[in-house]
Design a protein around this motif. Sequence first.
Motif, PDB file in Angstrom:
ATOM      1  N   ARG B  38       0.859  -1.184   0.000  1.00 30.72           N
ATOM      2  CA  ARG B  38       0.000   0.000   0.000  1.00 30.72           C
ATOM      3  C   ARG B  38       0.892   1.229   0.000  1.00 30.72           C
ATOM      4  O   ARG B  38       2.051   1.183   0.396  1.00 30.72           O
ATOM      5  CB  ARG B  38      -0.918  -0.011   1.211  1.00 30.72           C
ATOM      6  CG  ARG B  38      -1.984  -1.099   1.119  1.00 30.72           C
ATOM      7  CD  ARG B  38      -2.988  -0.907   2.217  1.00 30.72           C
ATOM      8  NE  ARG B  38      -4.177  -1.713   2.001  1.00 30.72           N
ATOM      9  CZ  ARG B  38      -4.608  -2.595   2.876  1.00 30.72           C
ATOM     10  NH1 ARG B  38      -3.972  -2.808   3.993  1.00 30.72           N
ATOM     11  NH2 ARG B  38      -5.721  -3.270   2.635  1.00 30.72           N
ATOM     12  N   LEU B  39       0.325   2.333  -0.413  1.00 25.77           N
ATOM     13  CA  LEU B  39       1.095   3.574  -0.578  1.00 25.77           C
ATOM     14  C   LEU B  39       1.814   3.933   0.716  1.00 25.77           C
ATOM     15  O   LEU B  39       1.194   4.008   1.786  1.00 25.77           O
ATOM     16  CB  LEU B  39       0.138   4.706  -0.980  1.00 25.77           C
ATOM     17  CG  LEU B  39       0.794   6.022  -1.397  1.00 25.77           C
ATOM     18  CD1 LEU B  39       1.637   5.815  -2.642  1.00 25.77           C
ATOM     19  CD2 LEU B  39      -0.268   7.087  -1.634  1.00 25.77           C
ATOM     20  N   GLY B  40       3.120   4.130   0.628  1.00 22.65           N
ATOM     21  CA  GLY B  40       3.905   4.563   1.781  1.00 22.65           C
ATOM     22  C   GLY B  40       4.163   3.487   2.814  1.00 22.65           C
ATOM     23  O   GLY B  40       4.635   3.792   3.912  1.00 22.65           O
ATOM     24  N   GLN B  41       3.854   2.246   2.464  1.00 18.97           N
ATOM     25  CA  GLN B  41       4.044   1.173   3.438  1.00 18.97           C
ATOM     26  C   GLN B  41       5.005   0.115   2.918  1.00 18.97           C
ATOM     27  O   GLN B  41       5.368   0.097   1.747  1.00 18.97           O
ATOM     28  CB  GLN B  41       2.690   0.538   3.773  1.00 18.97           C
ATOM     29  CG  GLN B  41       1.731   1.518   4.443  1.00 18.97           C
ATOM     30  CD  GLN B  41       0.471   0.847   4.923  1.00 18.97           C
ATOM     31  OE1 GLN B  41       0.410  -0.373   5.079  1.00 18.97           O
ATOM     32  NE2 GLN B  41      -0.562   1.634   5.166  1.00 18.97           N
ATOM     33  N   GLY B  42       5.395  -0.774   3.802  1.00 16.70           N
ATOM     34  CA  GLY B  42       6.265  -1.883   3.412  1.00 16.70           C
ATOM     35  C   GLY B  42       5.479  -2.957   2.686  1.00 16.70           C
ATOM     36  O   GLY B  42       4.296  -2.819   2.413  1.00 16.70           O
ATOM     37  N   LEU B  43       6.159  -4.026   2.355  1.00 17.33           N
ATOM     38  CA  LEU B  43       5.533  -5.120   1.630  1.00 17.33           C
ATOM     39  C   LEU B  43       4.853  -6.077   2.591  1.00 17.33           C
ATOM     40  O   LEU B  43       5.424  -6.476   3.601  1.00 17.33           O
ATOM     41  CB  LEU B  43       6.580  -5.889   0.815  1.00 17.33           C
ATOM     42  CG  LEU B  43       6.935  -5.298  -0.544  1.00 17.33           C
ATOM     43  CD1 LEU B  43       7.657  -3.989  -0.420  1.00 17.33           C
ATOM     44  CD2 LEU B  43       7.757  -6.300  -1.344  1.00 17.33           C
ATOM     45  N   GLU B  44       3.654  -6.476   2.216  1.00 23.36           N
ATOM     46  CA  GLU B  44       2.838  -7.341   3.053  1.00 23.36           C
ATOM     47  C   GLU B  44       2.718  -8.696   2.355  1.00 23.36           C
ATOM     48  O   GLU B  44       2.233  -8.778   1.222  1.00 23.36           O
ATOM     49  CB  GLU B  44       1.470  -6.686   3.220  1.00 23.36           C
ATOM     50  CG  GLU B  44       0.442  -7.430   3.984  1.00 23.36           C
ATOM     51  CD  GLU B  44      -0.925  -6.746   3.879  1.00 23.36           C
ATOM     52  OE1 GLU B  44      -1.021  -5.658   3.270  1.00 23.36           O
ATOM     53  OE2 GLU B  44      -1.902  -7.322   4.377  1.00 23.36           O
ATOM     54  N   PHE B  45       3.153  -9.744   3.010  1.00 26.01           N
ATOM     55  CA  PHE B  45       3.101 -11.092   2.437  1.00 26.01           C
ATOM     56  C   PHE B  45       1.661 -11.524   2.205  1.00 26.01           C
ATOM     57  O   PHE B  45       0.797 -11.342   3.065  1.00 26.01           O
ATOM     58  CB  PHE B  45       3.797 -12.070   3.385  1.00 26.01           C
ATOM     59  CG  PHE B  45       3.586 -13.513   3.052  1.00 26.01           C
ATOM     60  CD1 PHE B  45       2.648 -14.277   3.731  1.00 26.01           C
ATOM     61  CD2 PHE B  45       4.329 -14.122   2.052  1.00 26.01           C
ATOM     62  CE1 PHE B  45       2.454 -15.615   3.435  1.00 26.01           C
ATOM     63  CE2 PHE B  45       4.148 -15.465   1.740  1.00 26.01           C
ATOM     64  CZ  PHE B  45       3.210 -16.210   2.429  1.00 26.01           C
ATOM     65  N   LEU B  46       1.398 -12.127   1.053  1.00 26.81           N
ATOM     66  CA  LEU B  46       0.064 -12.646   0.752  1.00 26.81           C
ATOM     67  C   LEU B  46       0.067 -14.159   0.681  1.00 26.81           C
ATOM     68  O   LEU B  46      -0.655 -14.838   1.417  1.00 26.81           O
ATOM     69  CB  LEU B  46      -0.455 -12.066  -0.567  1.00 26.81           C
ATOM     70  CG  LEU B  46      -0.684 -10.559  -0.616  1.00 26.81           C
ATOM     71  CD1 LEU B  46      -1.136 -10.135  -2.004  1.00 26.81           C
ATOM     72  CD2 LEU B  46      -1.694 -10.122   0.426  1.00 26.81           C
ATOM     73  N   ILE B  47       0.890 -14.722  -0.218  1.00 24.78           N
ATOM     74  CA  ILE B  47       0.846 -16.162  -0.447  1.00 24.78           C
ATOM     75  C   ILE B  47       2.167 -16.628  -1.029  1.00 24.78           C
ATOM     76  O   ILE B  47       2.879 -15.861  -1.680  1.00 24.78           O
ATOM     77  CB  ILE B  47      -0.338 -16.521  -1.381  1.00 24.78           C
ATOM     78  CG1 ILE B  47      -0.548 -18.042  -1.486  1.00 24.78           C
ATOM     79  CG2 ILE B  47      -0.134 -15.907  -2.774  1.00 24.78           C
ATOM     80  CD1 ILE B  47      -1.858 -18.436  -2.168  1.00 24.78           C
TER      81      ILE B  47
END
Lengths: 109, 117
Positions: B38-47
């Motif tokens: 998301r804008l301005g955020q780190g990477l978020e694991f999905l799968i």
Amino acid sequence: EDKVVQSPLSLVVHEGDTVTLNCSYEVTNFRSLLWYKQEKKAPTFLFMLTSSGIEKKSGRLSSILDKKELFSILNITATQTGDSAIYLCAVVRGSRLTFGEGTQLTVNP
Amino acid sequence: GAGVSQSPSNKVTEKGKDVELRCDPISGHTALYWYRQRLGQGLEFLIYFQGNSAPDKSGLPSDRFSAERTGESVSTLTIQRTQQEDSAVYLCASSPIPWLIPNYGYTFGSGTRLTVV
């Protein structure tokens, strides 16, 4: 829950300055720590660190890991405007990477 | 291919519509990951997919999200009934067997920027 905290969140410097970016982590079953540079969309790999105290170096960039104190630093010497990017730290645990929020570095001419 | 290829590079969709994002990993890479930023955020694991093993779906934020991968080839991430909070860059990465290969890391694609209006 795994945590990766980067600081500072943003940094503005002038060309030629040296910067130090910090990454601390709390992860069970730690395997390794990675640094990435993200200029537009795709993060590009910089370093993978698995052992404490061994400095990895690539040109003006270097990084080191402290597994006792649970942190890593990324140093950039003689910064250039092309170093402007988001620098991401991630730890590997099992099958996934957990990322910090990144440090937005801006290098002004 | 030479790198991880993602398509489309940009997608604008109306709230409530379904979208499908595609990732073509590096040939021979057994591991494939999807992340959301998301804008301005780190990477978020999905799968995470590893070879023919059951995928690790623990990062999928809701049952509107699903992903498939056939063998060690292309993966698709599907978001049903999109919501505005789904707007983000969706990044795919691939790797040979991770953690056994030092100094390699993961190779990311250029991502799909999804905008839900």
